[in-house]
Design an enzyme around this catalytic site. Structure first.
Site, PDB file in Angstrom:
ATOM      1  N   LYS A  96       9.274   6.398 -15.419  1.00 33.81           N
ATOM      2  CA  LYS A  96       7.992   5.394 -15.087  1.00 33.81           C
ATOM      3  C   LYS A  96       6.698   5.925 -15.436  1.00 33.81           C
ATOM      4  O   LYS A  96       5.567   5.210 -14.935  1.00 33.81           O
ATOM      5  CB  LYS A  96       7.947   4.749 -13.655  1.00 33.81           C
ATOM      6  CG  LYS A  96       9.399   3.911 -13.277  1.00 33.81           C
ATOM      7  CD  LYS A  96       9.057   3.203 -11.799  1.00 33.81           C
ATOM      8  CE  LYS A  96      10.331   2.643 -11.393  1.00 33.81           C
ATOM      9  NZ  LYS A  96      10.029   1.804 -10.301  1.00 33.81           N
ATOM     10  N   LYS A 141      12.874   9.148 -11.691  1.00 34.35           N
ATOM     11  CA  LYS A 141      11.839   7.793 -11.682  1.00 34.35           C
ATOM     12  C   LYS A 141      10.351   8.359 -12.081  1.00 34.35           C
ATOM     13  O   LYS A 141       9.600   7.809 -12.902  1.00 34.35           O
ATOM     14  CB  LYS A 141      11.620   7.467 -10.322  1.00 34.35           C
ATOM     15  CG  LYS A 141      12.610   6.408  -9.724  1.00 34.35           C
ATOM     16  CD  LYS A 141      12.365   5.864  -8.539  1.00 34.35           C
ATOM     17  CE  LYS A 141      13.551   4.587  -8.419  1.00 34.35           C
ATOM     18  NZ  LYS A 141      14.214   4.661  -7.054  1.00 34.35           N
ATOM     19  N   PHE A 151       7.218   5.561  -4.500  1.00 30.68           N
ATOM     20  CA  PHE A 151       8.025   5.805  -3.588  1.00 30.68           C
ATOM     21  C   PHE A 151       9.493   5.716  -4.240  1.00 30.68           C
ATOM     22  O   PHE A 151       9.569   4.997  -5.258  1.00 30.68           O
ATOM     23  CB  PHE A 151       7.807   5.063  -2.352  1.00 30.68           C
ATOM     24  CG  PHE A 151       7.011   5.790  -1.346  1.00 30.68           C
ATOM     25  CD1 PHE A 151       5.656   5.827  -1.537  1.00 30.68           C
ATOM     26  CD2 PHE A 151       7.649   5.922  -0.103  1.00 30.68           C
ATOM     27  CE1 PHE A 151       5.044   6.451  -0.586  1.00 30.68           C
ATOM     28  CE2 PHE A 151       6.705   6.792   0.863  1.00 30.68           C
ATOM     29  CZ  PHE A 151       5.351   6.757   0.734  1.00 30.68           C
ATOM     30  N   ASN A 183      13.969  -7.844   2.867  1.00 29.47           N
ATOM     31  CA  ASN A 183      14.647  -6.466   3.160  1.00 29.47           C
ATOM     32  C   ASN A 183      14.026  -6.021   4.370  1.00 29.47           C
ATOM     33  O   ASN A 183      13.409  -6.381   4.904  1.00 29.47           O
ATOM     34  CB  ASN A 183      14.414  -5.446   1.863  1.00 29.47           C
ATOM     35  CG  ASN A 183      13.070  -5.078   1.534  1.00 29.47           C
ATOM     36  OD1 ASN A 183      12.394  -4.579   2.605  1.00 29.47           O
ATOM     37  ND2 ASN A 183      12.641  -5.401   0.465  1.00 29.47           N
TER      38      ASN A 183
HETATM   39  O1  PMT Z   1       8.314  -0.143   5.369  1.00 31.31           O
HETATM   40  P1  PMT Z   1       9.125   0.667   6.375  1.00 31.31           P
HETATM   41  O2  PMT Z   1       9.994   0.083   7.262  1.00 31.31           O
HETATM   42  O3  PMT Z   1       8.020   1.857   7.104  1.00 31.31           O
HETATM   43  O4  PMT Z   1       9.933   1.756   5.573  1.00 31.31           O
HETATM   44  C1  PMT Z   1       9.266   2.695   4.632  1.00 31.31           C
HETATM   45  C2  PMT Z   1      10.310   2.512   3.203  1.00 31.31           C
HETATM   46  C3  PMT Z   1      11.433   3.056   3.361  1.00 31.31           C
HETATM   47  C4  PMT Z   1      10.227   1.130   2.732  1.00 31.31           C
HETATM   48  C5  PMT Z   1       9.214   3.516   2.174  1.00 31.31           C
HETATM   49  O5  PMT Z   1       8.941   4.603   2.584  1.00 31.31           O
HETATM   50  C6  PMT Z   1       9.819   3.471   0.803  1.00 31.31           C
HETATM   51  O6  PMT Z   1      10.890   4.040   0.346  1.00 31.31           O
HETATM   52  N1  PMT Z   1       9.385   2.305  -0.323  1.00 31.31           N
HETATM   53  C7  PMT Z   1      10.077   2.275  -1.462  1.00 31.31           C
HETATM   54  C8  PMT Z   1      11.121   1.337  -1.475  1.00 31.31           C
HETATM   55  C9  PMT Z   1      11.698   1.214  -2.759  1.00 31.31           C
HETATM   56  O7  PMT Z   1      11.811  -0.261  -3.041  1.00 31.31           O
HETATM   57  O8  PMT Z   1      12.139   1.933  -3.411  1.00 31.31           O
HETATM   58  P2  PMT Z   1      12.851   1.985  -4.985  1.00 31.31           P
HETATM   59  O9  PMT Z   1      13.295   3.117  -5.086  1.00 31.31           O
HETATM   60  O10 PMT Z   1      13.577   0.911  -4.955  1.00 31.31           O
HETATM   61  O11 PMT Z   1      11.485   1.552  -5.722  1.00 31.31           O
HETATM   62  C10 PMT Z   1      10.732   2.664  -6.439  1.00 31.31           C
HETATM   63  C11 PMT Z   1       9.272   2.572  -6.380  1.00 31.31           C
HETATM   64  O12 PMT Z   1       8.958   1.286  -7.458  1.00 31.31           O
HETATM   65  C12 PMT Z   1       8.573   2.027  -5.137  1.00 31.31           C
HETATM   66  O13 PMT Z   1       7.504   2.752  -5.163  1.00 31.31           O
HETATM   67  C13 PMT Z   1       8.469   0.500  -5.233  1.00 31.31           C
HETATM   68  O14 PMT Z   1       7.221   0.129  -4.559  1.00 31.31           O
HETATM   69  C14 PMT Z   1       8.111   0.257  -6.698  1.00 31.31           C
HETATM   70  N2  PMT Z   1       8.796  -0.742  -7.180  1.00 31.31           N
HETATM   71  C15 PMT Z   1       9.854  -1.346  -7.070  1.00 31.31           C
HETATM   72  C16 PMT Z   1      10.422  -2.666  -7.697  1.00 31.31           C
HETATM   73  C17 PMT Z   1       9.283  -3.492  -8.224  1.00 31.31           C
HETATM   74  N3  PMT Z   1       9.703  -4.712  -8.634  1.00 31.31           N
HETATM   75  N4  PMT Z   1       7.942  -2.871  -8.153  1.00 31.31           N
HETATM   76  C18 PMT Z   1       7.646  -1.678  -7.743  1.00 31.31           C
HETATM   77  O15 PMT Z   1       6.418  -1.556  -7.732  1.00 31.31           O
END
Ligand code: PMT
Length: 421
Positions: free
Chosen positions: A360, A356, A342, A229
């Protein structure tokens, strides 16, 4: 006028600096020179005044091409000084008067040209003359293109100035206005003001162990192709640096990025979501705070090919299977750390963030809108809406480094409320 008459009023240090009710009463002459970082100088004035300092601003001609004197007049509450040979200005507070008045001189931003003129002892404009005519401690916050900073001429000028006792504040490293990346960014106003006023930096995470994830993951299709991504890792690396600066011991588990590992941070490089999960679970039991900034793949290839998949006629179907949610796995540990997730959303930010948080079982969620030009994925700036049980706070759009410091300060506050150090 700046000396107090009695011990009831305040304390006077040997150099005449007055402290009233814990506020440092410095008289700071801020010299603003020409550079794009001049737009951050009003924030320096505001922070200095909030700390109790009086501020007078001098602008070079170059600075006035970037920002209007009126802006500084408004934030400092004082007329702005621009001309060496202005009869009216000389009648009111001339250059010698201004040089004597200052207990500190700060040049922010300091251009390569101004460093050269300072090193040469020039007095060809008001800014250079005030520096030459004063024996107040001189602080310089350089801001320029990374190659100008690295040039032998600038290196020489900096060493001359340092040998004269000038304090260099920065520059910081990172993305530059010219599109390049490296050392040459002006330090953030908060850092400059802390260094100038000699205050010990606030370390609200001292003694805490912080584990972070950052960047994207790569899921192998075959030995040469991956699903990934657009995460650059900038947000996560900035949070790691901010946590380190806040006094924490920091371990950063990072997917593939083009970024240099942050100084003082143990960085563990991983590739896939499964690698990241294993690296995190091996360390999560030993941390006090877990922050998941990584954009982890939600699905991986069910059966990656051992050899390069050959081009064939017609469509190719890839079968995906879900990955383990690392964040949820950490939050579900028997004795979980303070856990911050995040949320990257394209709509209904607050609703999804709160969902979330509950689903979680997290302590906090930092939600960002993605798909916004110049913010979120692979951008230098971002904005966050941070939620926790019973509260929320908007962190306005800013450079990711600054935003990360604000986020870490907020996390430290919530962490202290839940588990006092
Ligand atoms: O890296 P940059 O270019 O600076 O951009 C920053 C960002 C946009 C990536 C960052 O600010 C951000 O939003 N990170 C989380 C991205 C994400 O995957 O969000 P999500 O809503 O899909 O996931 C929710 C949370 O679960 C996140 O904390 C993620 O790290 C966590 N997760 C998700 C899936 C997984 N299998 N394991 C996880 O730990």
């Amino acid at each position: 006028m700046h000396r107090l008459e009695s011990a009831h009023d305040g304390q006077i240090s040997q150099d005449g600096v007055v402290s009233v009710n814990g506020f440092i009463h410095e008289r700071v002459c801020l010299i603003v020179t020409g550079g794009i970082a001049a737009y951050k100088a009003p924030a320096v004035v505001r922070l200095l005044r909030e700390a109790g300092a009086e501020v007078r601003v001098v602008m070079t001609r170059g600075a006035q091409a970037f920002i209007q004197p009126l802006t500084f007049q408004a934030v400092s509450g004082q007329p702005v000084h621009t001309d060496l040979l202005d009869p009216a200005a000389e009648a009111a507070m001339g250059h010698i008067e201004l040089a004597r008045w200052a207990t500190r001189i700060l040049v922010a931003p300091a251009s390569a040209d101004f460093l050269a003129r300072l090193a040469a002892g020039m007095a060809d404009d008001l800014a250079a003359t005030v520096c030459l005519a004063s024996d107040a401690p001189l602080f310089v916050a350089p801001a320029m293109n990374r190659l100008m900073w690295a040039h032998a001429a600038t290196r020489h000028n900096v060493s001359v100035l340092e040998s004269r006792g000038v304090t260099m504040l920065g520059p910081a490293e990172g993305a530059q206005a010219c599109g390049e990346t490296g050392p040459g960014r002006m330090q953030e106003p908060e850092e400059i003001v802390q260094a100038l006023l000699g205050k010990a930096p606030d370390q609200p995470l001292a003694g805490r162990r912080v584990l972070l994830t950052a960047g994207p993951t790569q899921e192998s299709i075959d030995p040469v192709r991956v699903i990934t991504n657009r995460s650059s890792g900038k947000m996560g690396y900035a949070v790691a640096k901010a946590a380190r600066a806040a006094g924490a011991e920091v371990v950063l588990v990072s997917g593939p990025t083009a970024l240099a590992p942050p100084a003082g941070v143990e960085t563990v490089a991983v590739q896939s979501a499964a690698d990241m999960h294993a690296a995190v679970m091996a360390r999560a039991g030993a941390c006090d705070l877990f922050i998941a900034t990584a954009a982890v793949a939600d699905y991986t290839i069910a059966d990656p090919a051992a050899h390069k998949v050959k081009k064939q006629d017609g469509e190719l179907t890839l079968v995906l299977k879900p990955t383990t949610d690392i964040l949820a796995a950490v939050a579900a540990l028997p004795a979980p750390p303070f856990t911050v997730g995040f949320a990257a959303e394209t709509r209904d930010l607050l609703t999804y963030a709160r969902a979330k948080l509950t689903r979680k079982k997290l302590d906090m969620v930092a939600a960002n809108l993605v798909g916004v030009p110049g913010s979120g994925f692979d951008a230098d700036e971002n904005a966050l809406h941070v939620v926790w049980a019973g509260g929320d706070q908007v962190l306005e759009r800013a450079d990711k480094e600054l935003l990360a410091r604000r986020l870490v300060a907020l996390i430290a506050e919530r962490l202290r409320a839940k588990t006092p150090a």
